[in-house]
Scaffold this motif. Structure first.
Motif, PDB file in Angstrom:
ATOM      1  N   GLU A   1      -5.032  -2.636   6.986  1.00  0.00           N
ATOM      2  CA  GLU A   1      -5.031  -2.600   5.520  1.00  0.00           C
ATOM      3  C   GLU A   1      -6.429  -2.379   4.964  1.00  0.00           C
ATOM      4  O   GLU A   1      -6.600  -1.748   3.912  1.00  0.00           O
TER       5      GLU A   1
ATOM      6  N   ALA B   1      -7.266   0.773   2.301  1.00  0.00           N
ATOM      7  CA  ALA B   1      -7.627   0.523   0.903  1.00  0.00           C
ATOM      8  C   ALA B   1      -8.763   1.444   0.478  1.00  0.00           C
ATOM      9  O   ALA B   1      -9.598   1.855   1.289  1.00  0.00           O
TER      10      ALA B   1
ATOM     11  N   SER C   1      -3.342   2.534  -3.050  1.00  0.00           N
ATOM     12  CA  SER C   1      -3.828   1.158  -2.887  1.00  0.00           C
ATOM     13  C   SER C   1      -4.061   0.441  -4.213  1.00  0.00           C
ATOM     14  O   SER C   1      -4.090  -0.796  -4.249  1.00  0.00           O
TER      15      SER C   1
ATOM     16  N   PHE D   1      -5.821  -2.699  -2.756  1.00  0.00           N
ATOM     17  CA  PHE D   1      -7.254  -2.725  -3.042  1.00  0.00           C
ATOM     18  C   PHE D   1      -7.676  -4.088  -3.566  1.00  0.00           C
ATOM     19  O   PHE D   1      -8.714  -4.636  -3.169  1.00  0.00           O
TER      20      PHE D   1
ATOM     21  N   CYS E   1      -7.550  -6.712  -0.558  1.00  0.00           N
ATOM     22  CA  CYS E   1      -8.514  -6.519   0.525  1.00  0.00           C
ATOM     23  C   CYS E   1      -9.947  -6.739   0.066  1.00  0.00           C
ATOM     24  O   CYS E   1     -10.749  -7.338   0.790  1.00  0.00           O
TER      25      CYS E   1
END
Length: 426
Positions: free
Chosen positions: A292, A296, A357, A363, A366
């Motif tokens: 992930e 992102a 994302s 986004f 993360c």
């Protein structure tokens, strides 16, 4: 959440004392000796460069005109200095052997950020008048690096090291950018972090959630301003823990990809005329991470650190999103070029997931999982009906948490976790 001003003061004092001792002991001569030990030839001079956040750097010049970068990891800026250097050296070896990312033995070119940033020293930010063609070339080079790092696969999350037979794999837990910041600026003892590698992404995200609780619970000063602020910050961490348990269902069991928490244009050397990448030199806090993170959108497109973004994230996005779409254009072009020359599969494109994302929220999960400075703004301002999302146990703990944090704030003390000798040996 702000960092502990007493911890920052102590960190800066340790660094200044260490730096004074370094400067008193002919660091140019020492840098030349270090360079000669690792690169053949005859060093003739060394000059100090602008240092980054974690190192004091010297540019060593050889008699044949080549240049080498020598970095001394700064006491006070990094707690686990030996671990940081060992992790960085290992991942540089791995990347040089298994990817097309250039790891230079000799310095060629200048940092990409120098061609992109505003000339004012007050704040590092992208030039407002930069031509789109220049920006696309710069982003294309960064895209090449990200695509290369997205290819290797590992079965565990953690630091990449060779074993006794020379086989590369994940041998230990990761040392991350966030862990170092918590050590340095929040006075969090390094021993509270997980001491093992992670077999799946769910366990790693659970550890990241624990680290945010460590930040909140163990930082004694400047953590909260009043009772209401304390409650908000506790609730935000409960919400992140809840969200983090669901983020990695599709890729929970890997494979996992190399990811550098702090990779940005500052660490990328380029040719002055073409902006083609000639080398990447900053590899601290790089490890096999949940995929992930790779999927992102990158956070460095404006060159600004997350802690320098506007508190109003909507206003930040007004500046960020146009640059993000330029980056996507460059990334798609780079992907197509690599697919055409056979160095990338269609299934290895990053542009679709990066583009999504923001819509999926990837986004916004993360980024603050790795950068605690953005945590509370995101998790308090973007989630409604907050208290209703807490478990009964979490709601029951609020009053005790608030009482303890307000008591810490009133004492305004700093607990010492290490002696100077212990800091030097870490």
């Amino acid at each position: 959440m702000d960092f502990d001003h007493l911890a920052k003061k102590q960190s800066n004092l340790i660094f200044q004392v260490w730096l004074q001792n370094l400067l008193k002991n002919s660091p140019e001569e020492l840098a030349g000796k270090v360079a000669a030990r690792h690169c053949p030839g005859t060093p003739v001079r060394a000059a100090r460069l602008t240092n980054g956040a974690f190192n004091i750097c010297y540019r060593v010049t050889y008699d044949d005109g080549h240049h080498v970068l020598v970095r001394f990891t700064a006491l006070g800026r990094v707690i686990a200095r030996n671990e940081k250097v060992e992790d960085e050296f290992a991942i540089m070896q791995y990347v040089a052997q298994h990817t097309a990312v250039p790891i230079p033995k000799f310095l060629e070119g200048k940092p990409l950020s120098g061609y992109l940033r505003e000339p004012t020293p007050e704040k590092v930010t992208l030039r407002s008048d930069i031509h789109k063609s220049v920006l696309r070339r710069a982003y294309f080079g960064m895209a090449e690096i990200l695509l290369e790092l997205s290819k290797p696969e590992f079965p565990f999350i953690g630091a990449v090291r060779p074993d006794e037979t020379g086989e590369w794999g994940v041998q230990k837990p990761p040392l991350t950018f966030s862990m170092n910041r918590l050590d340095q600026f929040s006075n969090i003892p390094h021993g509270v972090f997980s001491q093992q590698q992670f077999e799946n992404a769910a366990d790693h995200f659970e550890e990241l959630a624990r680290q945010h609780f460590h930040h909140f619970e163990l930082q004694r000063n400047d953590a909260v301003t009043d009772e209401a602020d304390c409650r908000r910050k506790y609730v935000a961490r409960c919400l992140f823990r809840k969200l983090s348990r669901d983020i990695s269902k599709e890729h929970c069991n890997g494979p996992f990809r190399p990811y550098c928490d702090d990779l940005r244009p500052d660490d990328v050397l380029v040719d002055a005329s073409s902006l083609a990448v000639t080398g990447v030199v900053g590899w601290e806090f790089t490890y096999a991470a949940p995929v992930e993170f790779t999927y992102a959108a990158p956070w460095w497109l404006l060159l600004e650190k997350p802690e320098d973004w506007e508190a109003d994230l909507d206003q930040f996005l007004v500046r960020f999103m146009p640059r993000f779409y330029t980056f996507l254009e460059a990334l798609r072009d780079c992907e197509t070029e690599k697919i055409n020359n056979g160095s990338l599969l269609q299934s290895q494109r990053l542009s679709p997931t990066m583009e999504q994302s923001f819509e999926t929220g990837l986004f916004w999960i993360c980024l603050p999982s790795r950068h605690g400075s953005m945590f509370d703004e995101i998790y308090w301002n973007t989630i409604e009906d907050r208290y209703g999302l807490l478990s009964a146990e979490e709601r029951a703990n609020i009053d005790t948490i608030v009482k303890n944090k307000l008591q810490q704030a009133s004492e305004r003390t700093l607990v010492s976790h290490y002696s100077i000798d212990e800091l030097v040996d870490l």
